[in-house]
Each structure stands twice: as C-alpha cells, then as structure tokens.
Design a protein around this motif. Sequence first.
Motif, short mmCIF file in Angstrom:
data_model
loop_
_atom_site.label_atom_id
_atom_site.label_comp_id
_atom_site.label_asym_id
_atom_site.label_seq_id
_atom_site.Cartn_x
_atom_site.Cartn_y
_atom_site.Cartn_z
N ILE B 4 0.93 -1.13 -0.02
CA ILE B 4 0.11 -0.05 -0.13
C ILE B 4 0.91 1.34 -0.12
O ILE B 4 1.74 1.29 0.78
CB ILE B 4 -0.96 -0.02 1.33
CG1 ILE B 4 -2.06 -1.01 1.04
CG2 ILE B 4 -1.62 1.55 1.58
CD1 ILE B 4 -2.94 -1.20 2.08
N TYR B 33 -9.81 0.55 3.85
CA TYR B 33 -9.95 1.42 5.07
C TYR B 33 -9.27 2.44 5.10
O TYR B 33 -8.03 2.49 4.82
CB TYR B 33 -9.81 0.20 6.25
CG TYR B 33 -10.33 -0.98 6.04
CD1 TYR B 33 -9.59 -2.08 5.55
CD2 TYR B 33 -11.75 -1.18 6.75
CE1 TYR B 33 -10.01 -3.38 5.28
CE2 TYR B 33 -12.07 -2.50 6.39
CZ TYR B 33 -11.45 -3.69 6.04
OH TYR B 33 -11.99 -5.03 5.92
N LEU B 45 -11.63 4.00 12.97
CA LEU B 45 -11.95 3.77 11.64
C LEU B 45 -13.11 4.94 11.04
O LEU B 45 -13.97 5.39 11.58
CB LEU B 45 -12.94 2.42 11.40
CG LEU B 45 -13.38 2.30 9.92
CD1 LEU B 45 -12.12 1.89 8.86
CD2 LEU B 45 -14.24 1.04 9.98
N TYR B 48 -14.70 3.10 5.14
CA TYR B 48 -14.37 1.63 4.37
C TYR B 48 -15.03 1.46 3.35
O TYR B 48 -15.97 2.14 2.92
CB TYR B 48 -14.36 0.51 5.40
CG TYR B 48 -15.97 0.18 5.87
CD1 TYR B 48 -16.65 0.83 6.72
CD2 TYR B 48 -16.49 -0.86 5.16
CE1 TYR B 48 -18.10 0.65 7.03
CE2 TYR B 48 -17.96 -1.37 5.53
CZ TYR B 48 -18.58 -0.24 6.31
OH TYR B 48 -19.99 -0.86 6.41
N ASN B 101 -9.63 -14.81 3.27
CA ASN B 101 -10.27 -13.86 4.40
C ASN B 101 -9.53 -14.21 5.85
O ASN B 101 -10.31 -14.73 6.46
CB ASN B 101 -11.88 -13.93 4.24
CG ASN B 101 -12.34 -12.95 5.08
OD1 ASN B 101 -11.74 -12.00 5.64
ND2 ASN B 101 -13.69 -12.91 5.06
N THR B 102 -8.34 -13.93 6.00
CA THR B 102 -7.85 -14.10 7.19
C THR B 102 -8.29 -13.16 8.53
O THR B 102 -8.00 -13.29 9.63
CB THR B 102 -6.40 -14.39 7.47
OG1 THR B 102 -5.82 -13.30 6.87
CG2 THR B 102 -6.10 -15.67 6.38
N GLY B 103 -8.68 -11.97 8.08
CA GLY B 103 -8.73 -10.78 8.93
C GLY B 103 -7.56 -9.99 8.82
O GLY B 103 -7.78 -8.81 9.65
N GLU B 104 -6.62 -10.17 8.37
CA GLU B 104 -5.40 -9.40 8.27
C GLU B 104 -5.46 -8.14 7.67
O GLU B 104 -5.99 -8.27 6.57
CB GLU B 104 -4.27 -10.27 8.01
CG GLU B 104 -2.95 -9.48 7.99
CD GLU B 104 -1.64 -10.12 7.67
OE1 GLU B 104 -1.79 -11.29 7.36
OE2 GLU B 104 -0.66 -9.43 7.57
N LEU B 105 -5.29 -7.09 8.19
CA LEU B 105 -5.05 -5.53 7.46
C LEU B 105 -3.62 -5.50 7.15
O LEU B 105 -2.78 -5.75 7.98
CB LEU B 105 -5.69 -4.80 8.41
CG LEU B 105 -7.14 -4.20 8.05
CD1 LEU B 105 -8.18 -5.43 8.19
CD2 LEU B 105 -7.50 -3.04 8.87
N PHE B 107 -1.26 -2.37 6.38
CA PHE B 107 -1.30 -0.85 6.38
C PHE B 107 -0.13 -0.32 5.29
O PHE B 107 0.71 -0.76 5.17
CB PHE B 107 -0.80 -0.53 7.83
CG PHE B 107 -2.10 -0.90 8.67
CD1 PHE B 107 -2.34 -2.08 9.23
CD2 PHE B 107 -2.88 0.40 8.89
CE1 PHE B 107 -3.31 -2.25 9.90
CE2 PHE B 107 -4.03 -0.01 9.86
CZ PHE B 107 -4.41 -1.18 10.34
N GLY B 108 -0.65 1.12 5.13
CA GLY B 108 0.40 2.03 4.44
C GLY B 108 1.06 2.60 5.56
O GLY B 108 1.12 2.16 6.86
#
Lengths: 108, 116
Positions: B4, B33, B45, B48, B101-105, B107-108
Amino acid sequence: AQRVTQPEKLLSVFKGAPVELKCNYSYSGSPELFWYVQYSRQRLQLLLRHISRESIKGFTADLNKGETSFHLKKPFAQEEDSAMYYCASRGSNYKLTFGKGTLLTVNP
Amino acid sequence: IAGITQAPTSQILAAGRRMTLRCTQDMRHNAMYWYRQDLGLGLRLIHYSNTAGTTGKGEVPDGYSVSRANTDDFPLTLASAVPSQTSVYFCASSPLNRGENTGELFFGEGSRLTVL
C-alpha cells in the motif's frame, strides 16, 4: 457494537522480565481477535491472531471467552519488543475495531 | 515492493482548505479502510469499502469523504479542514475472498496531517 479495551496506555519492564499486555473485548457473537504491533518508524503490522494459536517472536495470546480477554504474553522481554501494541477484534461485518493501544518499553 | 502506498507522507494545511490523501494498493484486495491514529485514542475507523463501487461509514466519518472507483485506489478527502483533523492517517487493505479472508489488514506507512 464491538468494544476493545486496553487498560494500560504505558507499560515499562526490564529486559528478561515477563510481560503481559491486557486486552478485553465486548462482542455478543464469536469475535476474531488480533494483536497488531507498530515498531518505531515502521508501519502497523499483524503480530498474531487467536485462530492461528501460534507463537510469534515469543509472544502468545489465548482467547478466554469466560473473561472475554485476549492478553498478550511473553516470558522474557527483549529490548526490540519496545513498540506500540494494539488489540483488535473483527465481527461479522469484517471491520476491525482497535483498542487504544499500549506503549511497551523494555529497559536494558 | 507490493503493498500500500500513501501520499503525501506529511502535509501542513491551513484550516478551511480542501485536502485529498491518496491511497493505492497493488494486492487486488477487495476491502480498503481509512483510520486515524491519535495519542490516547488509538486507531479509529473513518470510512471503509468492502468492494469497488461501495463505501461505508466508520466510527468517525464526519468531515471526511471517500470514493472507490476501482479496486486499487481509495482516496480520502477533507472538504474543509479543521484543526481537530490534525492526525496521522493510515490506509489499509484486506482480502475478503474465500480462502484469503484471514482478517489481516495490510497498512500503509501513514500520512501525517497538521491543520493550522
């Protein structure tokens, strides 16, 4: 609504001491819980998730549904563990809700 | 390096001015997000998007707008900046595909915005 509580804004320990970062969640369903870490001058990254039941960099976290807790633990802290730690939960809407974070300082 | 990209990394802005923070990802993630990070308040947040063409409001959406014209880009716009919008803004993405779809985000590196 989901809520994640990290009661300690700051936590300071000495190198080699055990460390526990507390996290409590509030969610009526079956949440997914995560710990994220932000080292100095680095981007936020996933440390571990409760589904994986894994140990990363010596850290573990066990989901306790009775106490609605997901505390992060490490038996012997290292100086490189100094960072900001965020607990997060994800509900059925796929959005992550983060706690306010705990700044861990490991002193030499 | 895949991931990102956020721009600008830092900006000082006069109150009342319009500002757009850019976010681009090359991982073909469905969801994107925008969070703001404030000392003592953690990550909150703002908006999104679970897929291109759709957006939703987060916890603190007032004063911000987003668009998702395609999969890769998710700009955040402050129509008329106010000092309380001084913060560090993080863009993130996540795959929602079955099996990923592991839930991991992801980030930048963040955009530090100061509104005077």
